[in-house]
Write a protein that holds these residues in place. Structure first.
Motif, short mmCIF file in Angstrom:
data_model
loop_
_atom_site.label_atom_id
_atom_site.label_comp_id
_atom_site.label_asym_id
_atom_site.label_seq_id
_atom_site.Cartn_x
_atom_site.Cartn_y
_atom_site.Cartn_z
N MET A 1 -7.22 -26.62 -43.68
CA MET A 1 -6.93 -25.19 -43.73
C MET A 1 -5.54 -25.11 -44.54
SD MET A 1 -6.16 -22.38 -40.81
CE MET A 1 -4.48 -23.14 -40.48
N ALA A 2 -5.74 -24.14 -45.87
CA ALA A 2 -4.50 -24.01 -46.55
C ALA A 2 -3.52 -22.75 -46.16
CB ALA A 2 -4.91 -23.78 -48.02
N THR A 3 -2.33 -22.85 -46.15
CA THR A 3 -1.26 -21.92 -45.69
C THR A 3 -0.59 -21.57 -47.12
OG1 THR A 3 0.52 -23.51 -45.60
CG2 THR A 3 -1.13 -23.16 -43.68
N GLY A 4 -0.02 -20.27 -47.01
CA GLY A 4 0.89 -19.82 -47.98
C GLY A 4 2.14 -20.42 -47.79
N THR A 5 3.18 -19.46 -47.40
CA THR A 5 4.60 -20.16 -47.06
C THR A 5 4.39 -20.94 -45.87
OG1 THR A 5 5.47 -18.30 -47.96
CG2 THR A 5 6.92 -19.67 -46.43
N ILE A 6 5.06 -22.26 -45.86
CA ILE A 6 4.95 -23.06 -44.71
C ILE A 6 6.11 -23.04 -43.96
CG2 ILE A 6 4.90 -25.45 -43.80
CD1 ILE A 6 3.12 -26.39 -45.95
N ARG A 7 6.03 -22.44 -42.57
CA ARG A 7 7.36 -21.86 -41.89
C ARG A 7 7.79 -23.02 -41.71
NH1 ARG A 7 9.39 -17.75 -38.57
NH2 ARG A 7 11.61 -18.74 -38.26
N PHE A 8 7.26 -23.96 -40.79
CA PHE A 8 8.13 -25.15 -40.07
C PHE A 8 7.80 -26.37 -40.86
CE2 PHE A 8 9.04 -22.67 -36.56
CZ PHE A 8 8.02 -21.81 -36.08
N PRO A 19 -1.37 -24.16 -53.70
CA PRO A 19 -0.43 -24.40 -54.70
C PRO A 19 0.40 -23.34 -55.38
CG PRO A 19 -2.58 -25.26 -54.96
CD PRO A 19 -2.67 -24.39 -53.87
N ALA A 20 -0.03 -22.07 -54.92
CA ALA A 20 0.47 -20.79 -55.52
C ALA A 20 1.78 -20.69 -54.71
CB ALA A 20 -0.32 -19.65 -55.27
N SER A 21 1.80 -21.37 -53.45
CA SER A 21 3.23 -21.03 -52.67
C SER A 21 4.27 -21.99 -53.06
CB SER A 21 2.95 -21.17 -51.30
OG SER A 21 2.54 -22.72 -50.92
N ILE A 86 28.74 -16.14 -56.56
CA ILE A 86 27.72 -15.69 -56.90
C ILE A 86 26.37 -15.47 -56.39
CG2 ILE A 86 28.51 -15.68 -59.48
CD1 ILE A 86 26.95 -18.29 -59.83
N GLY A 87 26.52 -16.24 -55.25
CA GLY A 87 25.51 -16.10 -54.18
C GLY A 87 23.93 -16.41 -54.63
N LEU A 88 23.73 -17.61 -55.15
CA LEU A 88 22.44 -17.69 -55.83
C LEU A 88 21.31 -18.18 -54.98
CD1 LEU A 88 23.60 -19.77 -59.30
CD2 LEU A 88 22.63 -17.04 -58.87
N ASP A 89 20.25 -18.12 -55.44
CA ASP A 89 19.05 -18.36 -54.39
C ASP A 89 19.32 -20.01 -54.55
OD1 ASP A 89 16.97 -19.56 -56.56
OD2 ASP A 89 17.65 -17.61 -57.20
N LYS A 90 18.44 -20.70 -53.60
CA LYS A 90 18.47 -22.19 -53.34
C LYS A 90 17.94 -22.85 -54.86
CE LYS A 90 20.67 -21.37 -49.51
NZ LYS A 90 22.09 -21.35 -49.95
N ASP A 328 13.64 -21.16 -49.64
CA ASP A 328 14.16 -19.88 -50.18
C ASP A 328 13.07 -18.88 -49.26
OD1 ASP A 328 16.38 -19.78 -51.76
OD2 ASP A 328 15.03 -20.33 -53.76
N ALA A 329 11.88 -19.13 -49.15
CA ALA A 329 10.78 -18.50 -48.71
C ALA A 329 10.98 -18.20 -47.14
CB ALA A 329 9.37 -19.09 -49.14
N THR A 330 11.68 -19.42 -46.68
CA THR A 330 11.81 -19.09 -45.10
C THR A 330 13.06 -18.26 -45.17
OG1 THR A 330 11.03 -21.48 -44.76
CG2 THR A 330 12.41 -20.68 -43.04
#
Length: 605
Positions: A1-8, A19-21, A86-90, A328-330
């Protein structure tokens, strides 16, 4: 089963990703590229002309250059805007760390300052501490250092002997003890120091250079990174104000371990930058150096080395930005759940807490990256020196410096041995806490593994690689499940077995990272018709096949330790079924990859 954002973190061993995530370098925005270009320009105009002076350990020049970097925003990428950053994303800060890697020792000075030196205050500081220190750290007006290692405690951080005792009036903690191998010590102004309150409660403190009783020892004479400062520190009744306690008394391990995760991740990005630079140096040399009447690059064995270097770097790059994207997604998910504001600029403690939570979720992946990246760079630069021949052993050529500098990476941020122990250990802890269905997945595999396994039809690009990654995951689960069954609670003492389990996980994550990136490239307009996508597919095909050969060897090592007689033969027959797949002509594929590297004289994808 594929997931989008992997939380853990760690879930990659039990389920697949979409792959899109996955974030890849092909997704970089114009703003991110501009930040990298600003760093490149700084290195070219400010550092390169004075590189020799920096490598000679010129404190004054290093500080001067760091302040110039601060003026350009290169030191404040991880600092919230409210406090002068400047607080950039990771992903952006990762690209910056990769780009700065070309600066050798200066890159280490900057990395120690911006990462493990500044981030403890960003994540764990009070509003007052942030307001007092972060603006100066972001601008370079103050330089930071991180102080954990002691003469008797390296990887065993909690074995520290430095102590802190509260004064009777409750206004100060009196620090006594010493620290060893502290980067930036010779010129730093702010030190994150760990000590045990009353000899028991491990706690972090912000110590300033001017505090009475605090002294700095002489420079260590190092094998590499010679332009960075590395000194011991001594504390003799240093009175640190109670308001300089960082975090909570007795909870310093939460800061230390989370900051180590960040350090491991940032080190991976730095190794990536050095690997790319090595490919440039080696390919350019191979195109100019002649032996037996022709350029070295025309010899297939030299081409094979360049191909291997490029493939390894491609896989490493895929891993680095996959993890950065997950963090970043988490962060975004946590922010939405808590109804927070802008994660990178808000003033509340919530932003720092969310960042720590997001990074700690991926502690396994950070350790995987640290091990793979440090060993990947060592292999890449070793081949770079080999291509240079005798010239690679001469200091006039930069590959000699990169070779010496790279060796420390397998020791930094927890040795690779310690990280290998952490990888399966942390996975099992997550499973015990119910954060991922490791045991359930292992149990469900038993019937499948004992039955017949027919090979599917491989008709589309990456079909075979997708199948082999799935088989690699099954192999890990089968071997890991057998180890738990046979060894039980004794498993944690069987370090050789744990090391093999870690190496299996490392190979699985590396294979899948390359596969996901190539799948994403295929899904874009033009797909396999584009030259870059075809090259990515070829590199993925080679790496997956060679990784499966390593996995088979690793699995046999553990099976031989766990089983005997008929039981071993049965397990080996299962392994043989898992390893079955048509072979690719890796020699031909590597020749195609090498031709691209030789033609371009830099890392290609």
């Amino acid at each position: 089963m594929a997931t989008g954002t992997i939380r853990f973190g760690g879930r990659f061993v039990v389920q697949d990703s979409d792959p899109a995530s996955v974030v890849t370098p092909e997704d970089f925005t114009e703003e991110q590229m501009m930040m990298a270009q600003a760093a490149e320009q700084f290195l070219e105009t400010e550092l390169a002309p004075r590189d020799a002076e920096v490598e000679a350990l010129n404190y004054e020049l290093t500080v001067q250059l760091m302040r110039k970097a601060g003026e350009l925003g290169l030191l404040g990428a991880d600092v919230p805007e409210l406090y002068g950053g400047i607080g950039l994303d990771k992903v952006s800060t990762t690209l910056l760390a990769e780009t700065m890697a070309r600066a050798s020792s200066f890159a280490l000075s900057v990395g120690a300052h911006t990462g493990i030196g500044t981030l403890p205050i960003v994540f764990f500081g009070t509003p007052e501490q942030k307001a007092k220190y972060l603006p100066d750290l972001a601008s370079g007006n103050r330089i930071a250092a991180y102080c954990l290692t002691e003469p008797a405690s390296g990887s065993d951080a909690l074995g520290a002997k430095s102590t802190a005792k509260l004064t009777e009036d409750g206004k100060f903690y009196v620090l006594n003890g010493s620290k060893l191998y502290i980067t930036n010590a010779g010129f730093a102004d702010v030190f994150i120091v760990y000590a045990k309150v009353d000899g028991e409660r491990f706690t972090a403190f912000i110590v300033e250079r001017e505090m009475a009783g605090f002294s700095i020892g002489p420079e260590e004479h190092k094998m590499g990174i010679k332009g960075s400062s590395t000194c011991p520190l001594f504390f003799e009744d240093v009175h640190v104000p109670v308001e300089n306690v960082l975090g909570v008394v007795g909870k310093g391990h939460l800061i230390a371990f989370n900051i180590l995760n960040i350090g491991r991740f940032k080190l991976g990005a730095a190794c990536l930058g050095s690997s790319k630079e090595t490919i440039e140096l080696a390919s350019a040399y191979a195109n100019t150096r002649k032996q037996f009447g022709q350029e070295l690059s025309r010899y297939p064995l030299i081409g094979a080395k360049l191909a291997d270097m490029n493939i390894t770097t491609f896989v490493l790059e895929s891993m680095v930005y996959r993890i950065a994207g997950y963090i970043d997604a988490t962060l975004r998910e946590l922010e939405e759940q808590e109804g927070g504001g802008d994660d990178y600029s808000e003033s509340s403690a919530g932003a720092g807490a969310r960042a720590v939570k997001a990074i700690s979720e991926y502690a396994i992946e950070c350790s995987i990256l640290k091990v793979f990246a440090s060993e990947a760079l060592d292999s890449v630069i070793d081949e770079g020196v080999q291509i240079h021949g005798g010239y690679g052993y001469i200091r006039e050529y930069k590959v000699e410096r990169i070779y010496r500098d790279s060796r420390i990476n397998r020791i930094f941020e927890g040795t690779n041995e310690i990280n290998r122990m952490l990888i399966p250990g942390t996975l099992l802890k997550k499973a015990m806490k119910g954060e991922l269905p490791l045991m359930e997945k292992t149990q469900s595999l038993l019937g499948e593994l004992m039955g017949p396994m027919s090979l599917p039809t491989f008709s589309e690009p990456l079909d075979k690689e997708t199948y082999r990654v799935a088989q690699a995951k099954k192999t890990f689960l089968a071997i890991g499940g057998l180890a738990v069954q046979k060894l039980g609670t004794k498993l944690e003492r069987e370090q050789e077995v744990l090391c093999v389990l870690a190496d299996l996980m490392i190979q699985v994550f590396a294979m899948e990272s390359a596969l996901l990136r190539s799948q994403k490239m295929l899904s874009r307009e033009g797909g396999a018709r584009t030259e870059d996508a075809r090259l990515a597919l070829s590199m993925t095909e080679v790496f997956v096949q060679e990784a499966m050969e390593k996995i088979e060897s690793l699995a046999k090592t553990v099976l031989s330790a766990l089983e005997r007689g008929d039981g071993l033969q049965m397990q080996l027959s299962v392994l043989k079924k898992l390893m079955r797949a048509p072979l690719s002509d890796t020699i031909a594929l590597k020749r195609e990859i090498a031709a691209r590297v030789i033609r371009s004289e830099h890392y290609v994808v």
